[in-house]
Write a protein that holds these residues in place. Sequence first.
Motif, PDB file in Angstrom:
ATOM      1  N   LEU A  15       0.811  -1.221   0.000  1.00  0.00           N
ATOM      2  CA  LEU A  15       0.000   0.000   0.000  1.00  0.00           C
ATOM      3  C   LEU A  15       0.844   1.271   0.000  1.00  0.00           C
ATOM      4  O   LEU A  15       0.314   2.364  -0.085  1.00  0.00           O
ATOM      5  N   ARG A  16       2.155   1.121   0.058  1.00  0.00           N
ATOM      6  CA  ARG A  16       3.016   2.304   0.072  1.00  0.00           C
ATOM      7  C   ARG A  16       3.195   2.903  -1.308  1.00  0.00           C
ATOM      8  O   ARG A  16       3.645   4.015  -1.442  1.00  0.00           O
ATOM      9  N   ASP A  17       2.861   2.175  -2.346  1.00  0.00           N
ATOM     10  CA  ASP A  17       2.957   2.690  -3.711  1.00  0.00           C
ATOM     11  C   ASP A  17       1.978   3.850  -3.837  1.00  0.00           C
ATOM     12  O   ASP A  17       0.777   3.698  -3.646  1.00  0.00           O
ATOM     13  N   ALA A  18       2.500   5.043  -4.170  1.00  0.00           N
ATOM     14  CA  ALA A  18       1.671   6.265  -4.232  1.00  0.00           C
ATOM     15  C   ALA A  18       0.485   6.104  -5.166  1.00  0.00           C
ATOM     16  O   ALA A  18      -0.584   6.650  -4.913  1.00  0.00           O
ATOM     17  N   SER A  19       0.646   5.347  -6.242  1.00  0.00           N
ATOM     18  CA  SER A  19      -0.466   5.214  -7.177  1.00  0.00           C
ATOM     19  C   SER A  19      -1.613   4.412  -6.565  1.00  0.00           C
ATOM     20  O   SER A  19      -2.746   4.507  -7.023  1.00  0.00           O
ATOM     21  N   LEU A  20      -1.329   3.605  -5.518  1.00  0.00           N
ATOM     22  CA  LEU A  20      -2.385   2.821  -4.889  1.00  0.00           C
ATOM     23  C   LEU A  20      -3.121   3.605  -3.805  1.00  0.00           C
ATOM     24  O   LEU A  20      -4.284   3.359  -3.549  1.00  0.00           O
ATOM     25  N   VAL A  21      -2.437   4.528  -3.136  1.00  0.00           N
ATOM     26  CA  VAL A  21      -3.066   5.233  -2.029  1.00  0.00           C
ATOM     27  C   VAL A  21      -3.356   6.698  -2.349  1.00  0.00           C
ATOM     28  O   VAL A  21      -4.059   7.352  -1.614  1.00  0.00           O
ATOM     29  N   ASP A  22      -2.812   7.210  -3.421  1.00  0.00           N
ATOM     30  CA  ASP A  22      -3.001   8.610  -3.788  1.00  0.00           C
ATOM     31  C   ASP A  22      -4.118   8.704  -4.823  1.00  0.00           C
ATOM     32  O   ASP A  22      -3.988   8.181  -5.922  1.00  0.00           O
ATOM     33  N   PRO A  23      -5.214   9.361  -4.481  1.00  0.00           N
ATOM     34  CA  PRO A  23      -6.347   9.419  -5.411  1.00  0.00           C
ATOM     35  C   PRO A  23      -6.142  10.398  -6.568  1.00  0.00           C
ATOM     36  O   PRO A  23      -6.972  10.465  -7.462  1.00  0.00           O
ATOM     37  N   LEU A  24      -5.043  11.146  -6.564  1.00  0.00           N
ATOM     38  CA  LEU A  24      -4.823  12.106  -7.644  1.00  0.00           C
ATOM     39  C   LEU A  24      -4.469  11.371  -8.928  1.00  0.00           C
ATOM     40  O   LEU A  24      -3.731  10.401  -8.914  1.00  0.00           O
ATOM     41  N   ARG A  25      -4.986  11.896 -10.022  1.00  0.00           N
ATOM     42  CA  ARG A  25      -4.604  11.327 -11.310  1.00  0.00           C
ATOM     43  C   ARG A  25      -3.900  12.395 -12.118  1.00  0.00           C
ATOM     44  O   ARG A  25      -4.218  13.590 -12.013  1.00  0.00           O
ATOM     45  N   VAL A  26      -2.910  11.992 -12.879  1.00  0.00           N
ATOM     46  CA  VAL A  26      -2.183  12.902 -13.756  1.00  0.00           C
ATOM     47  C   VAL A  26      -2.788  12.766 -15.143  1.00  0.00           C
ATOM     48  O   VAL A  26      -2.971  11.664 -15.648  1.00  0.00           O
TER      49      VAL A  26
END
Length: 176
Positions: A15-26
Amino acid sequence: MITATPRPSATPAHLRDASLVDPLRVRRAGPGDAAALVALSEPFVRAGALRRRPFDVYAARAADFLVAEEPGGLLHGCLALRVHPDAEPGAAAAGVLYNFCVARQRQGSGLGARLLGAALTGARAQSLAALFTATTGSGRLFLRHGFAPVPQGLAPRAWARTLDPRRGARVLARAL
């Protein structure tokens, strides 16, 4: 009585992968994002880190921008990539990164690295030979991603002519 504040449990590695816990999309910006780009950039303009650009410039160059957007539509970061064709026929074009902003509440979260990584991917997809940027700050993020200080004369001429020497910006570059 002794009270203790509960400690947060350790986050599992998956769960430390930012893409898994960060809801922001680029995503790529569009003309409708111009007002949000102006608003996101304004604190950096006031601090002297960015040059002021009129709304019309953001609207006309919206396609240059990658933005980090939360599910509700609020932008938390942006970075623009502009292609500068080489004046010599057959030579590869170079790109310039500009207007790099990460909202204060997101600084230190890895969002800047995500935006820069997406810009590098986009530059490679366009077969650019090199990327340039100018910074009045430390440039640490760029340096960690393979950029190095270069003489301004190596940068695309049209862009280098727009740099204001009074700002004292350093030009950084990275071969692709």
